[in-house]
Scaffold this active site. Structure first.
Site, short mmCIF file in Angstrom:
data_model
loop_
_atom_site.label_atom_id
_atom_site.label_comp_id
_atom_site.label_asym_id
_atom_site.label_seq_id
_atom_site.Cartn_x
_atom_site.Cartn_y
_atom_site.Cartn_z
N PHE A 137 0.88 -1.16 0.00
CA PHE A 137 0.00 0.00 0.00
C PHE A 137 0.92 1.21 0.00
CE2 PHE A 137 -4.67 0.34 1.51
CZ PHE A 137 -5.11 -0.44 0.48
N GLN A 251 -7.80 14.23 4.08
CA GLN A 251 -7.09 13.48 3.06
C GLN A 251 -7.86 13.46 1.75
OE1 GLN A 251 -6.36 8.98 3.30
NE2 GLN A 251 -4.34 9.91 3.37
N HIS A 253 -7.98 11.51 -1.52
CA HIS A 253 -7.48 10.28 -2.11
C HIS A 253 -7.21 10.55 -3.58
CE1 HIS A 253 -7.17 6.11 -3.32
NE2 HIS A 253 -7.21 5.75 -2.05
N LEU A 270 -14.64 5.87 -4.62
CA LEU A 270 -13.24 5.46 -4.56
C LEU A 270 -12.88 4.35 -5.53
CD1 LEU A 270 -10.79 6.17 -2.70
CD2 LEU A 270 -11.18 3.96 -1.65
N GLU A 273 -6.97 2.00 -3.39
CA GLU A 273 -5.51 2.08 -3.50
C GLU A 273 -4.91 0.73 -3.87
OE1 GLU A 273 -3.71 4.79 -1.05
OE2 GLU A 273 -2.07 3.50 -0.41
N ARG A 304 -0.46 9.42 -0.32
CA ARG A 304 -1.66 9.89 -1.01
C ARG A 304 -1.61 11.38 -1.32
NH1 ARG A 304 -6.30 6.39 2.23
NH2 ARG A 304 -5.77 4.46 1.17
N HIS A 368 -11.54 12.09 1.17
CA HIS A 368 -11.65 10.67 1.53
C HIS A 368 -11.65 10.40 3.03
CE1 HIS A 368 -11.21 6.41 1.09
NE2 HIS A 368 -10.01 6.38 1.63
N ARG A 403 -2.88 10.21 6.31
CA ARG A 403 -3.09 8.81 6.74
C ARG A 403 -2.52 7.83 5.72
NH1 ARG A 403 -7.06 4.66 5.93
NH2 ARG A 403 -8.29 5.94 4.52
C1 LIG Z 1 -14.48 4.20 0.05
C2 LIG Z 1 -13.60 4.03 1.26
C3 LIG Z 1 -12.67 3.02 1.28
C4 LIG Z 1 -11.86 2.85 2.40
N1 LIG Z 1 -10.93 1.84 2.41
C5 LIG Z 1 -10.15 1.67 3.50
C6 LIG Z 1 -9.20 0.61 3.55
O1 LIG Z 1 -9.06 -0.18 2.62
N2 LIG Z 1 -8.45 0.49 4.67
C7 LIG Z 1 -8.58 1.33 5.74
O2 LIG Z 1 -7.87 1.16 6.72
N3 LIG Z 1 -9.50 2.32 5.72
C8 LIG Z 1 -10.28 2.51 4.65
N4 LIG Z 1 -11.21 3.51 4.63
C9 LIG Z 1 -11.47 4.27 5.87
C10 LIG Z 1 -12.31 3.40 6.81
O3 LIG Z 1 -13.32 2.74 6.09
C11 LIG Z 1 -12.98 4.20 7.91
O4 LIG Z 1 -12.11 5.13 8.45
C12 LIG Z 1 -13.47 3.29 9.02
O5 LIG Z 1 -14.27 2.26 8.49
C13 LIG Z 1 -14.23 4.10 10.06
O6 LIG Z 1 -14.84 3.22 10.94
P1 LIG Z 1 -15.65 3.79 12.19
O7 LIG Z 1 -16.15 2.61 12.94
O8 LIG Z 1 -14.83 4.78 12.89
O9 LIG Z 1 -16.85 4.59 11.56
P2 LIG Z 1 -18.02 4.18 10.54
O10 LIG Z 1 -17.81 2.87 9.89
O11 LIG Z 1 -18.19 5.38 9.68
O12 LIG Z 1 -19.28 4.00 11.46
C14 LIG Z 1 -19.93 5.11 12.03
C15 LIG Z 1 -21.15 4.62 12.77
O13 LIG Z 1 -21.72 5.70 13.47
C16 LIG Z 1 -23.11 5.78 13.21
N5 LIG Z 1 -23.51 7.18 13.35
C17 LIG Z 1 -22.99 8.25 12.74
N6 LIG Z 1 -23.61 9.36 13.16
C18 LIG Z 1 -24.54 8.99 14.05
C19 LIG Z 1 -25.51 9.67 14.82
N7 LIG Z 1 -25.65 11.00 14.76
N8 LIG Z 1 -26.32 8.96 15.63
C20 LIG Z 1 -26.22 7.61 15.70
N9 LIG Z 1 -25.30 6.91 15.00
C21 LIG Z 1 -24.48 7.59 14.20
C22 LIG Z 1 -23.25 5.25 11.80
O14 LIG Z 1 -24.57 4.85 11.51
C23 LIG Z 1 -22.26 4.08 11.87
O15 LIG Z 1 -22.88 2.99 12.49
C24 LIG Z 1 -11.99 3.72 3.51
C25 LIG Z 1 -12.93 4.75 3.47
C26 LIG Z 1 -13.71 4.93 2.34
C27 LIG Z 1 -14.64 6.10 2.28
#
Ligand SMILES: Cc1cc2nc3c(=O)[nH]c(=O)nc-3n(C[C@H](O)[C@H](O)[C@H](O)COP(=O)(O)OP(=O)(O)OC[C@H]3O[C@@H](n4cnc5c(N)ncnc54)[C@H](O)[C@@H]3O)c2cc1C
Length: 598
Positions: A137, A251, A253, A270, A273, A304, A368, A403
Site C-alpha cells: 500500500f 485526506q 485520495h 473510490l 488504492e 496519497r 476521503h 493517513r
Molecule cells: C471508500 C472508502 C474506502 C476505504 N478503504 C479503506 C481501507 O481499505 N483500509 C482502511 O484502513 N481504511 C479505509 N477507509 C477508511 C475506513 O473505512 C474508515 O475510516 C473506518 O471504516 C471508520 O470506521 P468507524 O467505525 O470509525 O466509523 P463508521 O464505519 O463510519 O461508522 C460510524 C457509525 O456511526 C453511526 N452514526 C454516525 N452518526 C450517528 C448519529 N448522529 N447517531 C447515531 N449513530 C451515528 C453510523 O450509523 C455508523 O454505524 C476507507 C474509506 C472509504 C470512504
C-alpha cells in the site's frame, strides 16, 4: 446546526411535555462501524452489556466500504517488518504531528488483532503456505496490508457483527443522536430520534462511547456514503465540551471516479488504492506515466497527498482527460490476477461497460478521510469530559497530517479494544435513573428538534449541504491560501444565515429532517476546517498552502479547537516524542522500493 443547538437553550421550559422513549443502559456506544463494534465486544468480554446504536441496520455502516486492506506488521512476506517500522512509517507519512502514543499502540497491537479477526472467521487472503497474505500500500516500507480481495471492510464488519451477535450484544438500528446529554461537568447520555417512527429517544447512560465516523463527506466531491461522515461524531463531542484536533487535515485520495465519465452518481467514489498496490499505473492524456516526474522512486505508491497533488497538477496544467481526470491502468497485469485481487473494482466497472482487465479507468482526487477529530487519550479513549469517550474515524491522532492506507481499519480495532476495556472498568451503575434536571434538558432538545422539523422556509438542508460542499472544495481543497480561506469563511457565514430559511415538511422520518440535523453537525466542523487551515501557515502532508509551500519546523504542533460561549477557539499544542525504539526505526529510514512491483 449550532444555531439550533443554541436555541435548544433558549427554547425555554415549555409547559407542554413532548412524549419520548427513555432507555437506560450502563454504556451507550454511538456508532456501529468497526470501531464501535470492537469497543462493544471488549465491553461484553469484561461482563458489561453495552447498547450499540447506529443510523442504519446492524452490519450496515460506512466501514463496509473500506476496500483495500488493514495494516499489521505480520511479516508474512517481508520478515524484516515489525511494529516499530509500522509506527515509523505512520509517523513519517503523518509528518510527525501524529500522537506517538496513538501510533505505537495501534502498530503494537495490530498483529494480535489480525490473528484474532482470523480466529473469529475473517476470510483473509492466504499465501500458498497458509500465511495471511499482505500487499503493498502507498508509502509503506514493506508488504503490510492484509486483505480480503478488495472487500476488506465488509468482511471485517461482517466478522465483528457476527461476534457481537454471538455475544448477544444488543443493537438498535435507525436511531440518530442529535445531542449528548451533559449534566454539570459530565456526560449523562444522549438524545435523538428514531428515524423510522420519528419518536424522540432519551438514552440515559453514565458512559458514552462516540464511534460515529468522520467528516470528509462535507466536501462536494467525496468517497463516502451520502448519509455518513457528515461530522456527527466530532460535532457531538464539541457540543458536549470536548476538544477537536488536526481538523484542518483532510485526506484527498488520488483516485476517485470521474463523474463526467461514469455518471454523476459515481463522482468521487473510490477506486481503491489496492489498484496501485497491485501495480496500477497513472497516465496523463498525453500518454505519459507522469509520476516519473513527481516521485521517481516510489512512483504511484508514494503517499496519497503527493499522488493527489500530482494528479491535480496534471489536470490543472491541461494534461488531463476531456472528462477532467487522468487514467489509472492495471490492464498490463494478468486478467485472472486482476479478477482475484480486485473483484469489486472489476464488477463495478463492468456494470458501467468498462473492462478494467483491458482498459484504463478515469480518476481524479476525492475527499476521503478526516485525519482530524476528537482529541482523546489513546490508552483510555477519554475526551477530557467525564463519561465521554471516542474512538475510530471520529478521533484525531493516529494519522497526523496524512493517513497511510490500511491504517484506519487498524486503528478501529486496535484502539477500539483498549477503549472498551477501559470503559468497562468505569461502570458503576448498570441502569442509571433519570433526574428531573436531565429530563428538563431532554425536553429542551426535543422542543428544539420539533421546531426544526416544523421549519417552513424556502431552502432544503440538502441544498445547503451541497453548497457547503462547494465552499469547502473550492476554499479548503487540495490547494489552499489565505485569500481563498477567508472567502470560504465569509461564504460559510452567508450560508449559516440561510439556515433560518429551512424547509422541512414536519415529518421527522423524512430525509429533509435527517439532513437538517446533519447540517447542524457540518457547520461547526466546516468552520473549524477553514479556520484551522487559515491558522496553519505552512504546508504539511495533506494541508498544502500555496502561500506557505514549505513545512515549518516551528509548526510541529497540533491545532486544538474548543467551543466557547463566544464561538470556536483555536490554540496550538506541542507534539510528544516517539519512544526510543520507534525513533530508532525512524532514524533507520526504511522506505518502500516501488520497483519490486515492476
Ligand atoms: C471508500 C472508502 C474506502 C476505504 N478503504 C479503506 C481501507 O481499505 N483500509 C482502511 O484502513 N481504511 C479505509 N477507509 C477508511 C475506513 O473505512 C474508515 O475510516 C473506518 O471504516 C471508520 O470506521 P468507524 O467505525 O470509525 O466509523 P463508521 O464505519 O463510519 O461508522 C460510524 C457509525 O456511526 C453511526 N452514526 C454516525 N452518526 C450517528 C448519529 N448522529 N447517531 C447515531 N449513530 C451515528 C453510523 O450509523 C455508523 O454505524 C476507507 C474509506 C472509504 C470512504
Amino acid at each position: 446546526m449550532r444555531d439550533r443547538l443554541q436555541t435548544a437553550e433558549s427554547v425555554a421550559d415549555r409547559d407542554e411535555t413532548i412524549d419520548h422513549e427513555t432507555v437506560s443502559v450502563p454504556v451507550l456506544v454511538v456508532g456501529a462501524g468497526a470501531a464501535g463494534a470492537r469497543a462493544a465486544i471488549a465491553l461484553a468480554d469484561q461482563g458489561v452489556e453495552p447498547l450499540v446504536i447506529g443510523k442504519s441496520d446492524h452490519g450496515d455502516a460506512h466501514t463496509t466500504w473500506a476496500a483495500g486492506g488493514i495494516n499489521a506488521a505480520l511479516g508474512s512476506l517481508d520478515p524484516e517488518d515489525d511494529w516499530t517500522v509500522h509506527a515509523a512509517d505512520t509517523l513519517d507519512e503523518g509528518h510527525y504531528i501524529n500522537d506517538p502514543e496513538a501510533v505505537e499502540l495501534t502498530a503494537k497491537h495490530m498483529p494480535d488483532r489480525i490473528r484474532e479477526l482470523a480466529d473469529w472467521g475473517m476470510p483473509f487472503d492466504r499465501t500458498e503456505d497458509g500465511k495471511i497474505n499482505q500487499r503493498y500500500f502507498g508509502a509503506q516500507s514493506f508488504r503490510r496490508t492484509c486483505f480480503v480481495g478488495d472487500r476488506t471492510g465488509e468482511a471485517m464488519l461482517d466478522t465483528l457483527v457476527a461476534k457481537a451477535r454471538d455475544m448477544d450484544i444488543p443493537y438498535r438500528d435507525n436511531v440518530m443522536v442529535t445531542r449528548l446529554l451533559t449534566d454539570g461537568e459530565r456526560v449523562a447520555g444522549a438524545m435523538g430520534f428514531d428515524m423510522e417512527s420519528g419518536e424522540f429517544v432519551l438514552f440515559r447512560s453514565d458512559q458514552v462511547v462516540l464511534a460515529a465516523g468522520g467528516s470528509s463527506a462535507l466536501y462536494e466531491r467525496h468517497s463516502s456514503r451520502e448519509d455518513e461522515n457528515n461530522g456527527d461524531g466530532p460535532a457531538l463531542a464539541l457540543g458536549a465540551g470536548a476538544r477537536l484536533m488536526d481538523i484542518e487535515f483532510v485526506q484527498f485520495h488520488p483516485t476517485g471516479m470521474v463523474g463526467a465519465r461514469y455518471g454523476e452518481e459515481w463522482d468521487g467514489r473510490l477506486v481503491t488504492e489496492a489498484v496501485r498496490g497491485e501495480g496500477g499505473r497513472l497516465i496523463n492524456a498525453e500518454g505519459e506515466r507522469f509520476m516519473e516526474r513527481y516521485s521517481p522512486d516510489q512512483m504511484e505508491l508514494d503517499a496519497r497527498d503527493v499522488v493527489a497533488r500530482a494528479i491535480a497538477q496534471e489536470i490543472r496544467e491541461g494534461r488531463g482527460t476531456d472528462n477532467g481526470g487522468v487514467y489509472l491502468d492495471i490492464s498490463h497485469r494478468d486478467d485472472e490476477y486482476i479478477r482475484e485481487r480486485l473483484p469489486s473494482m472489476v464488477e463495478r466497472f463492468q456494470s458501467l461497460g468498462v473492462d478494467i482487465t483491458e482498459e484504463p479507468m478515469e480518476v481524479a482526487p476525492t475527499a476521503h478521510y478526516s485525519m482530524g477529530g476528537v482529541d482523546i487519550d489513546f490508552s483510555t479513549g477519554e475526551t477530557g469530559v467525564p463519561g465521554l469517550y471516542a474512538v475510530g474515524e471520529t478521533v484525531a491522532g493516529v494519522h497526523g497530517a496524512n493517513r497511510l492506507g490500511g491504517n484506519s481499519l487498524a486503528e478501529t480495532v486496535a484502539i477500539g479494544k483498549l477503549v472498551g476495556e477501559h470503559v468497562a472498568e468505569q461502570v458503576e451503575d448498570t441502569a442509571p435513573a433519570v433526574t428531573d434536571g436531565q429530563r428538563a434538558l431532554a425536553q429542551r432538545e426535543f422542543h428544539a428538534l420539533a421546531e426544526l422539523a416544523d421549519s417552513d422556509g424556502e431552502v432544503t438542508a440538502r441544498e445547503l449541504l451541497a453548497d457547503l460542499g462547494d465552499i469547502l472544495w473550492e476554499h479548503a481543497g487540495i490547494l489552499r491560501d489565505e485569500t481563498s480561506l477567508r472567502e470560504g469563511l465569509a461564504e460559510l457565514d452567508a450560508l449559516r444565515a440561510r439556515t433560518a430559511d429551512l424547509r422541512i415538511d414536519g415529518d421527522r422520518t423524512s430525509r429533509d429532517f435527517e439532513f437538517a440535523v446533519d447540517l447542524s453537525f457540518s457547520l461547526p466542523i466546516a468552520e473549524a476546517m477553514l479556520r484551522g487551515a487559515l491558522e496553519r501557515t505552512e504546508s504539511r502532508g495533506a494541508h498544502y498552502r500555496t502561500d506557505y509551500p514549505e513545512t515549518d519546523g516551528d509548526w510541529r504542533r497540533n491545532i486544538v479547537v474548543s467551543e466557547e460561549p463566544t464561538g470556536l477557539n483555536l490554540r496550538t499544542r506541542g507534539v510528544a516524542e516517539p519512544s526510543p525504539e520507534v525513533q530508532d526505526a525512524v532514524d533507520t529510514g526504511y522506505e518502500l522500493d516501488y520497483h519490486h512491483l515492476e
